[in-house]
Design a protein around this motif. Structure first.
Motif, short mmCIF file in Angstrom:
data_model
loop_
_atom_site.label_atom_id
_atom_site.label_comp_id
_atom_site.label_asym_id
_atom_site.label_seq_id
_atom_site.Cartn_x
_atom_site.Cartn_y
_atom_site.Cartn_z
N THR A 80 45.18 83.30 81.64
CA THR A 80 45.38 82.24 80.82
C THR A 80 44.37 81.70 80.10
OG1 THR A 80 43.28 82.03 82.25
CG2 THR A 80 45.62 81.52 83.41
N ALA A 81 45.10 81.00 78.91
CA ALA A 81 43.34 80.72 78.14
C ALA A 81 43.37 79.35 78.10
CB ALA A 81 44.49 80.82 76.75
N ILE A 82 41.97 78.18 77.77
CA ILE A 82 41.78 77.21 77.55
C ILE A 82 42.14 76.91 75.83
CG2 ILE A 82 40.85 74.85 77.92
CD1 ILE A 82 41.44 76.33 80.84
N TYR A 83 43.09 76.15 75.97
CA TYR A 83 43.22 75.24 73.92
C TYR A 83 43.20 73.90 74.91
CZ TYR A 83 45.17 79.29 73.02
OH TYR A 83 45.41 81.12 72.96
N TYR A 84 42.20 73.32 75.39
CA TYR A 84 40.95 73.50 73.90
C TYR A 84 39.53 72.95 75.13
CZ TYR A 84 44.28 74.19 70.08
OH TYR A 84 44.94 74.58 69.62
N PRO A 85 38.82 73.79 74.97
CA PRO A 85 37.81 73.54 75.76
C PRO A 85 36.54 72.29 75.66
CG PRO A 85 37.15 75.39 74.49
CD PRO A 85 38.43 75.08 74.02
N ILE A 86 36.37 72.24 74.08
CA ILE A 86 35.34 71.36 73.34
C ILE A 86 36.34 70.74 72.32
CG2 ILE A 86 33.65 70.43 71.96
CD1 ILE A 86 32.80 73.86 73.07
N PRO A 87 36.53 69.32 72.47
CA PRO A 87 37.26 68.54 71.27
C PRO A 87 36.42 68.36 70.01
CG PRO A 87 36.24 67.06 73.20
CD PRO A 87 36.17 68.26 74.02
N LEU A 88 36.95 67.98 69.43
CA LEU A 88 36.36 68.12 68.10
C LEU A 88 35.21 66.92 67.94
CD1 LEU A 88 39.11 68.83 65.88
CD2 LEU A 88 37.89 70.66 66.71
N HIS A 89 35.36 66.19 68.05
CA HIS A 89 33.98 65.33 68.15
C HIS A 89 32.16 65.84 69.12
CE1 HIS A 89 35.56 63.59 71.64
NE2 HIS A 89 34.09 63.22 72.15
N LYS A 90 32.81 66.88 69.47
CA LYS A 90 31.14 67.25 70.18
C LYS A 90 30.95 68.46 70.27
CE LYS A 90 31.08 64.49 74.23
NZ LYS A 90 31.11 65.27 75.40
N GLN A 91 31.93 68.93 69.10
CA GLN A 91 31.94 70.66 68.75
C GLN A 91 30.37 69.96 66.91
OE1 GLN A 91 32.89 73.34 68.92
NE2 GLN A 91 35.06 73.02 69.82
N GLN A 92 29.49 71.04 67.07
CA GLN A 92 28.74 71.42 66.31
C GLN A 92 28.58 71.07 64.88
OE1 GLN A 92 25.63 74.67 66.47
NE2 GLN A 92 24.42 74.11 64.37
N ALA A 93 29.76 71.57 64.16
CA ALA A 93 30.16 71.56 62.91
C ALA A 93 30.29 70.38 62.60
CB ALA A 93 31.25 72.59 62.86
N TYR A 94 31.73 69.37 63.72
CA TYR A 94 32.12 68.03 63.19
C TYR A 94 31.54 67.34 64.31
CZ TYR A 94 35.28 71.35 62.01
OH TYR A 94 35.98 72.19 60.87
N LYS A 95 30.50 67.20 64.67
CA LYS A 95 29.75 65.41 66.02
C LYS A 95 29.37 64.35 65.03
CE LYS A 95 25.47 68.72 67.50
NZ LYS A 95 25.53 68.83 68.09
N SER A 96 28.91 64.83 63.79
CA SER A 96 28.51 63.51 62.79
C SER A 96 29.98 62.64 62.34
CB SER A 96 27.09 64.64 61.57
OG SER A 96 28.43 65.23 61.28
N TYR A 97 31.07 63.19 62.37
CA TYR A 97 31.55 62.49 61.65
C TYR A 97 32.29 61.77 62.75
CZ TYR A 97 31.83 66.03 58.78
OH TYR A 97 31.99 67.22 57.30
N PRO A 98 32.83 60.09 61.97
CA PRO A 98 32.95 59.06 62.80
C PRO A 98 34.19 59.38 63.52
CG PRO A 98 33.13 58.91 60.54
CD PRO A 98 32.90 60.19 60.50
N VAL A 99 33.64 58.46 64.73
CA VAL A 99 35.44 58.40 65.39
C VAL A 99 35.49 57.30 65.61
CG1 VAL A 99 35.60 58.39 67.88
CG2 VAL A 99 33.83 60.41 67.15
N GLY A 100 37.18 56.95 65.65
CA GLY A 100 37.63 55.65 65.95
C GLY A 100 37.23 54.18 67.01
N GLN A 101 37.33 53.58 66.25
CA GLN A 101 36.49 52.61 67.16
C GLN A 101 37.15 52.34 68.46
OE1 GLN A 101 36.97 48.69 64.94
NE2 GLN A 101 35.05 49.59 63.90
N GLY A 102 38.40 52.92 69.45
CA GLY A 102 38.67 52.78 70.52
C GLY A 102 38.16 53.76 71.38
N GLY A 103 37.52 54.69 70.33
CA GLY A 103 37.00 55.91 71.27
C GLY A 103 38.10 56.91 71.22
N VAL A 104 37.27 58.16 72.36
CA VAL A 104 38.35 59.77 72.24
C VAL A 104 38.23 60.38 73.80
CG1 VAL A 104 38.30 60.49 69.28
CG2 VAL A 104 35.95 61.03 71.41
#
Ligand SMILES: *Cc1c(COP(=O)(O)O)cnc(C)c1O
Length: 382
Positions: free
Chosen positions: A321-345
């Motif tokens: 089996t496989a997990i696509y995706y275990p960590i959403p991008l806004h929580k990834q080290q490389a991407y966590k400083s980027y903005p998130v939409g006002q409605g949240g994720v």
């Protein structure tokens, strides 16, 4: 007593079965390239681009070295760069957001819809607002046709028009899928896809393509993939990159495209069987009316916490089996400083904890599928 004697392990994607079916066709096509030696932008590249355009209905197909490069070519041709915000889902493969950063723009994350795994169009105004609040100019939207299912392209077109956004569709997982009998490749300003071997239409290495109906965009991308070339090799009109689809890969893809419609049907049959057999033990993926999926992944949702036990039980029986995706991008080290939409994720976060994908390919025969179904049912009912 073990009533299930050791059965051979099941591949997650069976490229060897496809290779057996293709027989000598691929070998012969590659041999032709080896003999004519036009390894870069040889005749097979032009031929495959024409075949792909006929298949999906796009006016232009510009092949390149990967799906990631296809997205970069699209963003560059659309004029996206520093100071611009590119809105994309958080629940996707990293390349969707990576390309925004690679061209100097800023990805802004928006949530997805739990029923389709695709971008939640209602979140776009909140993402535009977050981009503006961060001092950015909202310029483009990269929806993803995740797991092979088209996003809601009619609603996306309306939202993009209302907000003044360009659309670059990330169909890396979904080439061949359709909306109201129209295949992906014609929605938005441009559509990128990938021929990574595990994608529904894969080559034997890396490859990608961008589709568009826009003549100027196609010209710009054809120039960008050869170092920003102008009228000839030594006329450089823009900063480009070296990103071509190898002639050998184009030759392979032409052979694979011939059997692709049958493979899409076979994948759909597998998905239907899974859906009928598993709907009472897990949340099975649904396909909204008017859409078809090419089933890049067949992804179940389980109550959070049940997934690891299922993966372990299946693994013990030789079923990957496989997990696509275990960590959403806004929580990834490389991407966590980027903005998130006002409605949240929030949905992206929840899905990351619930999803698990089963083996899926066009050559998954009924007995093998029954073995998987039986094992999933036993594990989830235990
Ligand atoms: C695979 C994939 C890409 C990148 O494709 P490559 O050919 O591996 O560069 C981009 N976006 C999504 C959603 C993908 O699944």
């Amino acid at each position: 007593m073990n009533l299930r004697p050791n059965l051979p392990p099941i591949p997650f994607i069976d490229l060897a079965a496809q290779r057996r079916r293709l027989g000598h066709a691929v070998d012969d096509a590659v041999t032709r390239v080896l003999n004519h030696c036009q390894f870069i932008l040889g005749p097979e590249v032009r031929a495959f681009e024409a075949e792909m355009a006929a298949f999906c209905g796009a006016k232009h197909v510009v092949t390149c070295a990967s799906g990631t490069d296809a997205l970069v070519l699209g963003l560059r041709a659309l004029g996206i760069g520093p100071g611009d915000a590119v809105i994309c889902p958080s629940f996707t493969f990293c390349a969707t957001a990576e390309v925004a950063a690679l061209v100097g723009a800023t990805p802004v994350f928006v949530d997805v819809d739990a029923a389709t795994f695709n971008i939640d169009v209602k979140g776009i105004p909140g993402a535009v607002a977050a981009a503006k609040a961060a001092g950015l100019t909202p310029k483009a939207l990269i929806p993803v046709d995740l797991f092979g299912l088209p996003a809601d392209h009619a609603a996306l077109a309306a939202a993009a028009k209302a907000e003044g956004l360009l659309i670059l569709d990330d169909a890396a997982q979904a080439f061949g899928a359709s909306t109201d009998n129209r295949r992906l490749g014609i929605f938005g300003h441009a559509t990128a896809t990938s021929f990574f071997p595990a994608k529904p239409l894969g080559c034997y290495g890396d490859g990608g393509a961008v589709m568009t109906d826009d003549d100027a965009l196609a010209d710009a991308m054809r120039s960008l993939r050869v170092h920003g070339q102008g009228s000839d090799k030594y006329d450089n009109v823009r900063i480009g990159l070296a990103s071509r689809l190898d002639t050998m890969q184009a030759a392979v893809l032409s052979e694979k495209l011939k059997i692709f419609p049958e493979e899409i049907d076979a994948r759909d049959k597998v998905a239907r069987r899974y859906g009928e057999a598993l709907a009472d033990v897990a949340i099975v993926p649904s396909v909204p009316a008017g859409l078809t999926s090419v089933w890049a992944q067949y992804t179940l949702r389980l109550a959070a916490g049940k997934r690891d036990a299922l993966a372990a039980a299946l693994k013990a029986e030789g079923i990957p089996t496989a997990i696509y995706y275990p960590i959403p991008l806004h929580k990834q080290q490389a991407y966590k400083s980027y903005p998130v939409g006002q409605g949240g994720v929030a949905v992206s976060e929840r899905l990351a904890a619930e999803v698990i994908s089963l083996p899926m390919h066009a050559y998954l025969d009924a007995p093998t599928q029954d073995r998987i179904i039986d094992a999933v049912r036993r594990a989830l009912k235990a």
